[in-house]
Design an enzyme around this catalytic site. Sequence first.
Site, PDB file in Angstrom:
ATOM      1  N   LYS A  31      10.052  -1.192 -12.924  1.00  0.00           N
ATOM      2  CA  LYS A  31      10.355  -1.965 -12.023  1.00  0.00           C
ATOM      3  C   LYS A  31       9.920  -3.235 -12.123  1.00  0.00           C
ATOM      4  CE  LYS A  31       9.316  -2.222  -7.955  1.00  0.00           C
ATOM      5  NZ  LYS A  31       7.945  -2.335  -6.435  1.00  0.00           N
ATOM      6  N   ASN A  44       2.752   2.052  -0.861  1.00  0.00           N
ATOM      7  CA  ASN A  44       1.885   2.134  -1.163  1.00  0.00           C
ATOM      8  C   ASN A  44       0.789   1.731  -0.186  1.00  0.00           C
ATOM      9  OD1 ASN A  44      -0.021   2.266  -3.911  1.00  0.00           O
ATOM     10  ND2 ASN A  44      -0.432   0.025  -2.277  1.00  0.00           N
ATOM     11  N   THR A  45       1.045   0.741   0.224  1.00  0.00           N
ATOM     12  CA  THR A  45       0.152  -0.270   1.837  1.00  0.00           C
ATOM     13  C   THR A  45      -0.052   1.630   2.994  1.00  0.00           C
ATOM     14  OG1 THR A  45       0.677  -1.612   0.531  1.00  0.00           O
ATOM     15  CG2 THR A  45      -0.493  -1.595   3.101  1.00  0.00           C
ATOM     16  N   GLY A  95       3.695  -4.424   2.178  1.00  0.00           N
ATOM     17  CA  GLY A  95       2.973  -3.911   3.181  1.00  0.00           C
ATOM     18  C   GLY A  95       2.631  -4.747   4.079  1.00  0.00           C
ATOM     19  N   ALA A 148       8.994  -0.828   0.110  1.00  0.00           N
ATOM     20  CA  ALA A 148       8.925  -2.349   0.520  1.00  0.00           C
ATOM     21  C   ALA A 148       8.642  -2.498   2.221  1.00  0.00           C
ATOM     22  CB  ALA A 148       8.509  -3.306   0.656  1.00  0.00           C
ATOM     23  N   GLY A 149       7.793  -1.800   3.084  1.00  0.00           N
ATOM     24  CA  GLY A 149       7.780  -2.082   4.534  1.00  0.00           C
ATOM     25  C   GLY A 149       7.559  -1.109   5.240  1.00  0.00           C
TER      26      GLY A 149
END
EC number: 2.8.1.10
Length: 257
Positions: A100, A209-210, A161, A187-188
């Site tokens: 990635k 992830n977050t 994040g 993301a987001g």
Amino acid sequence: MSDDSWSVAGHTFKSRLIVGTGKYKDYAQNAAAVKAAGAEIVTVAVRRVNLTDTSAPMLTDYIDPKEYCFLPNTAGCFNAEEAVRTLRLAREAGGWTLVKLEVLGEARTLYPDMVETLKATEILVKEGFQPMVYCSDDPIMAKRLEDAGAVAIMPLGAPIGSGLGLQNPVMLRLIVEAANVPVLVDAGVGTASDAAVALELGCDAVLMNTAIAEAKNPVLMAQAMKSAVEAGRMAYLAGRMGKRMYADPSSPLAGLI
């Protein structure tokens, strides 16, 4: 659904949820979340996660690379040279070629630097890598990345994040419609409904992830994300009803008393 797998660079997966390996309390919690999510791919920040120092706790002690597809990423890289060097090290350490790529523009927004991203993509492809590329939600740039050899396009839903959810669904849908390689929201995502929307738009998968790691109960959130991704995919395959400006009664009155 019996067989609704997806493929990238010759690798086939059933799960459409990719999980990260940062921000967790410890590797044990991370492993539990990955299992609860039903993930088959885990993405690993080469510069931040211990994969080689046996004197310290190692991610591979908890998440077996023989059971999961490890996807090395270039988190923390701010130019093409850094990113390429990082992935060369990953290939030396674990033989990984499916990777990635993310090249960030600035620390405040972690928005992708698309000039450097395209440059790095071209170099990596020439060196035999198969890059899945984090990018802006720009359909034109997404197509250029695909033409350069990206094996998957990974537009952001919102800043990394942030948990803001998908801020530009129209552009994401345009990217999906034009792509000949998998498209993954990266993301987001903040909660399960965001993940469902990504799949409803026709994206092949979603990476997060977050949203899981910073939940009050990460393992439970991982389960929620798994269900959301499955529901979103089914809704996409089912085909949503058309939108109307005015009401349309569910129960017609014709023929009734």
